[in-house]
Scaffold this motif. Structure first.
Motif, mmCIF file in Angstrom:
data_model
loop_
_atom_site.group_PDB
_atom_site.id
_atom_site.type_symbol
_atom_site.label_atom_id
_atom_site.label_comp_id
_atom_site.label_asym_id
_atom_site.label_seq_id
_atom_site.Cartn_x
_atom_site.Cartn_y
_atom_site.Cartn_z
ATOM 1 N N ILE A 97 -2.766 -20.377 11.346
ATOM 2 C CA ILE A 97 -3.868 -19.379 11.056
ATOM 3 C C ILE A 97 -5.047 -19.690 11.918
ATOM 4 O O ILE A 97 -5.846 -18.814 12.077
ATOM 5 N N PHE A 98 -5.177 -20.971 12.145
ATOM 6 C CA PHE A 98 -6.430 -21.319 13.024
ATOM 7 C C PHE A 98 -6.284 -21.134 14.266
ATOM 8 O O PHE A 98 -7.183 -20.670 15.007
ATOM 9 N N LEU A 167 -6.902 -24.422 2.344
ATOM 10 C CA LEU A 167 -6.824 -23.983 3.823
ATOM 11 C C LEU A 167 -7.542 -22.793 3.884
ATOM 12 O O LEU A 167 -8.040 -22.435 4.799
ATOM 13 N N TYR A 168 -7.641 -21.912 2.902
ATOM 14 C CA TYR A 168 -8.382 -20.766 2.822
ATOM 15 C C TYR A 168 -10.012 -20.910 3.015
ATOM 16 O O TYR A 168 -10.644 -20.330 3.865
ATOM 17 N N GLU A 189 -12.246 -27.819 14.595
ATOM 18 C CA GLU A 189 -12.648 -28.891 13.482
ATOM 19 C C GLU A 189 -11.802 -28.536 12.187
ATOM 20 O O GLU A 189 -11.205 -29.347 11.519
ATOM 21 N N ALA A 190 -11.844 -27.190 11.753
ATOM 22 C CA ALA A 190 -11.143 -26.780 10.498
ATOM 23 C C ALA A 190 -9.829 -27.052 10.408
ATOM 24 O O ALA A 190 -9.149 -27.275 9.597
ATOM 25 N N GLY A 194 -7.575 -29.276 8.064
ATOM 26 C CA GLY A 194 -6.319 -28.878 7.537
ATOM 27 C C GLY A 194 -5.170 -29.595 7.867
ATOM 28 O O GLY A 194 -4.250 -29.986 6.915
ATOM 29 N N ASN A 195 -4.830 -30.296 8.968
ATOM 30 C CA ASN A 195 -3.882 -30.971 9.216
ATOM 31 C C ASN A 195 -3.986 -32.220 8.316
ATOM 32 O O ASN A 195 -2.960 -32.812 7.788
ATOM 33 N N LYS A 196 -5.133 -32.794 8.081
ATOM 34 C CA LYS A 196 -5.247 -33.891 7.240
ATOM 35 C C LYS A 196 -5.087 -33.722 5.774
ATOM 36 O O LYS A 196 -4.431 -34.503 5.144
#
Length: 199
Positions: A97-98, A167-168, A189-190, A194-196
């Motif tokens: 999505i990112f 995540l949203y 960076e988002a 999100g991965n973290k």
């Protein structure tokens, strides 16, 4: 098929084409210029239709706005879904999505979130448009939830729901800040955050 039915069918197709043309024109103008800055007469002029034709399809500017929001959302969800499906299964597909947002930002037509832009322009009392926007945002959360459930089946329903909302929020923040800052780093960076969250 009788001649009458053929004529009726042609009329329906023609009406649908005109409707879609008006919506596409209004969508471009609303998204580029803003809802309040775009008048009915400008939509009529840009679409090349008569005022009576426009009002035959839409009773008010608010009705056109709802059609605009639905038009943008349908195209967005379809494109997002297709984009994410091309990614490798697992976290990469969830976080796609990112990547999608970054591609959107780097394109020629990025002007922030059409929902938030519209919300900022309408009166608080306009519940019709507000409810439509809320439904679209709930739809995005559900999209992310479904992606998590498919790609991290070991998680419980509650865990998937919590992660989807986190995540949203990262996604929505990235949309707003990349538009405000006119830079891509909020999206990058988002995704890292999100991965973290996923791990």
């Amino acid at each position: 098929m009788s001649v009458f039915k053929i004529i009726l069918y042609i009329c329906k197709v023609k009406r649908s084409e005109i409707n879609n043309h008006i919506v596409a024109t209004a969508s471009r103008l609303f998204y580029e210029q803003g809802y309040n800055s775009t008048g009915i007469n400008e939509i009529i002029s840009e679409a090349g239709v008569a005022k009576a034709t426009l009002y035959n399809h839409f009773k008010s500017k608010d009705d056109i706005c709802i059609a605009f929001l639905q038009h943008k959302n349908n195209a967005f969800i379809t494109s997002l879904s297709s984009y994410c499906e091309l990614k490798e299964e697992g976290d990469s597909r969830i976080l796609a999505i990112f990547d999608f947002l970054l591609d959107f930002y780097n394109g020629d037509s990025f002007n922030g979130c059409w929902c938030i832009n519209t919300m900022a322009e309408i009166p608080k009392t306009n519940q019709t448009i507000k409810v439509e926007i809320q439904q679209q945002k709930h739809g995005l959360i559900q999209f992310i939830t479904n992606s998590i459930q498919k790609n991290k089946p070991e998680l419980t329903e509650e865990q998937s729901d919590i992660l989807a909302k986190q995540l949203y929020l990262l996604y929505e923040g990235a949309v707003a800040e990349s538009y405000l800052q006119e830079q891509s780093w909020p999206i990058i960076e988002a995704k890292k955050m999100g991965n973290k969250i996923l791990n």
